[in-house]
Design a protein around this motif. Structure first.
Motif, PDB file in Angstrom:
ATOM      1  N   SER A  71      41.150-113.880  27.106  1.00 39.13           N
ATOM      2  CA  SER A  71      41.237-114.955  26.124  1.00 39.13           C
ATOM      3  C   SER A  71      40.276-114.645  24.969  1.00 39.13           C
ATOM      4  O   SER A  71      39.543-113.650  25.000  1.00 39.13           O
ATOM      5  CB  SER A  71      40.914-116.303  26.770  1.00 39.13           C
ATOM      6  N   VAL A  92      46.209-116.330  16.852  1.00 39.46           N
ATOM      7  CA  VAL A  92      46.279-116.850  18.221  1.00 39.46           C
ATOM      8  C   VAL A  92      47.710-117.242  18.565  1.00 39.46           C
ATOM      9  O   VAL A  92      48.237-116.913  19.639  1.00 39.46           O
ATOM     10  CB  VAL A  92      45.327-118.051  18.385  1.00 39.46           C
ATOM     11  N   LEU A  97      47.889-116.201  22.605  1.00 37.73           N
ATOM     12  CA  LEU A  97      46.597-116.072  23.277  1.00 37.73           C
ATOM     13  C   LEU A  97      45.947-117.433  23.462  1.00 37.73           C
ATOM     14  O   LEU A  97      46.280-118.409  22.777  1.00 37.73           O
ATOM     15  CB  LEU A  97      45.681-115.164  22.458  1.00 37.73           C
ATOM     16  N   ARG A  98      44.990-117.507  24.367  1.00 35.36           N
ATOM     17  CA  ARG A  98      44.220-118.726  24.565  1.00 35.36           C
ATOM     18  C   ARG A  98      42.908-118.598  23.792  1.00 35.36           C
ATOM     19  O   ARG A  98      42.227-117.582  23.889  1.00 35.36           O
ATOM     20  CB  ARG A  98      43.925-118.946  26.044  1.00 35.36           C
ATOM     21  N   HIS A 100      39.157-120.258  23.081  1.00 39.10           N
ATOM     22  CA  HIS A 100      38.058-121.168  23.397  1.00 39.10           C
ATOM     23  C   HIS A 100      37.223-121.323  22.130  1.00 39.10           C
ATOM     24  O   HIS A 100      36.918-120.342  21.458  1.00 39.10           O
ATOM     25  CB  HIS A 100      37.168-120.604  24.506  1.00 39.10           C
ATOM     26  N   GLU A 136      32.234-121.297  31.290  1.00 39.25           N
ATOM     27  CA  GLU A 136      33.524-120.660  31.570  1.00 39.25           C
ATOM     28  C   GLU A 136      33.387-119.473  32.523  1.00 39.25           C
ATOM     29  O   GLU A 136      34.380-118.875  32.901  1.00 39.25           O
ATOM     30  CB  GLU A 136      34.174-120.192  30.263  1.00 39.25           C
TER      31      GLU A 136
END
Length: 312
Positions: A71, A92, A97-98, A100, A136
């Protein structure tokens, strides 16, 4: 774009020799794959700046046709250039994609951080970054640092160990002979990984040209309202500029690096194409951070002090 030919001992070109950009790309791809094999939860620092864009491009190449197994993480100061944030979000979405986001503004609103008198938020990024890594449980964090940027970054290895407080101790650097990387770390520790360690600013731009990589237009010459402070052209904004006596004027400028608007300066430039930017960089005698980042001029050891605390 012209590539310097590599020759054998007899002085003839070898059809199997890699160009310097091919060699840098190969090394970076190897690093991405090595991390994928050694770590459980890697993440790529991605701001929408040119170095992180090149990192993402290399990661996509490393795992194609599969998806990137990492990510992205962005530390958002709240004072970022709108063009760069827009590019970040498009990238993104395009690659599925992820992302954060560690928000400096949220920490200020919660009373965990206080605004600095000068309005600069770059030094405030450390706490949101390190707490996001811990929450995380990221065990490897890719950064776009290059060794030609700044003296403290030149001290880093490709794999740079951070302790359980995300702090960096240059005395704990590990040898990396023959591109053998040691990712061993104790619970709570993590490793910062720098795939562009051996790249220069010029290499990055030449690679962008070769690969036809899209960039935010802020990197190319455009007219913008700016004002002068400490020898740099800064963009006016809610962060606190300009002050009394600082005059806003429209100039033809571009940015060599992008970050918090309060400390990222522009340079006078008429370079509107990749070839023109490359020619400009090749002729420059100042590093991009030395020319355009006010936060690195606070002291001789400003970057190293922040790195010891957990900065990128």
């Amino acid at each position: 774009m012209t590539t310097v030919a590599t020759t054998t001992g007899e002085g003839t070109s070898s059809p199997y020799a890699l160009s310097h950009l091919d060699a840098l790309e190969s090394e970076a791809v190897h690093i991405f794959r090595e991390v994928a094999g050694e770590f459980e939860r890697p993440v790529i620092l991605f701001s929408g700046g040119k170095d992180s864009i090149v990192m993402l491009h290399l990661a996509l190449k490393a795992f194609a046709p599969a998806a990137v197994p990492f990510s992205l993480l962005h530390v958002d100061t709240g004072h970022n250039f709108p063009e760069v944030i827009e590019y970040r979000d498009r990238a993104v979405a395009r690659h599925g994609l992820r992302l954060h986001v560690a928000s400096v503004q949220e920490y200020i609103d919660a009373g965990k951080l206080r605004e600095r008198p000068d309005g600069t938020r770059n030094p405030l990024q450390t706490v949101p970054l390190t707490e996001k890594i811990q929450s995380e449980k990221f065990d490897a964090v890719f950064g776009g640092g290059r060794r030609d940027e700044e003296k403290a970054r030149a001290k880093e290895r490709v794999f740079s160990l951070r302790d359980e407080f995300s702090q960096w101790d240059p005395r704990r650097q590990r040898p990396e002979l023959w591109q053998l990387y040691n990712g061993r770390h104790a619970p709570g520790e993590h490793v910062r990984v720098f795939p562009l360690s051996n790249w220069t600013e010029l290499d990055v731009w030449q690679y962008i040209a070769r690969e036809d990589i899209e960039l935010p237009q802020i990197y190319f010459a455009h007219e913008r309202e700016v004002f002068k402070r400490s020898g740099m052209w800064l963009t006016a904004g809610e962060w606190g500029g300009p002050k009394d006596g600082e005059t806003v004027e429209k100039r033809l400028i571009r940015y060599r690096t992008v970050g918090d608007m309060s400390c990222t300066g522009a340079v006078d430039s008429d370079a509107t194409t990749l070839d023109a930017v490359i020619a400009e960089i090749a002729a420059s005698r100042l590093t991009e951070r030395g020319a355009t980042r006010a936060d690195d001029k606070l002291s001789e050891a400003a970057m190293e002090d922040r790195k010891r605390e957990g900065y990128f």
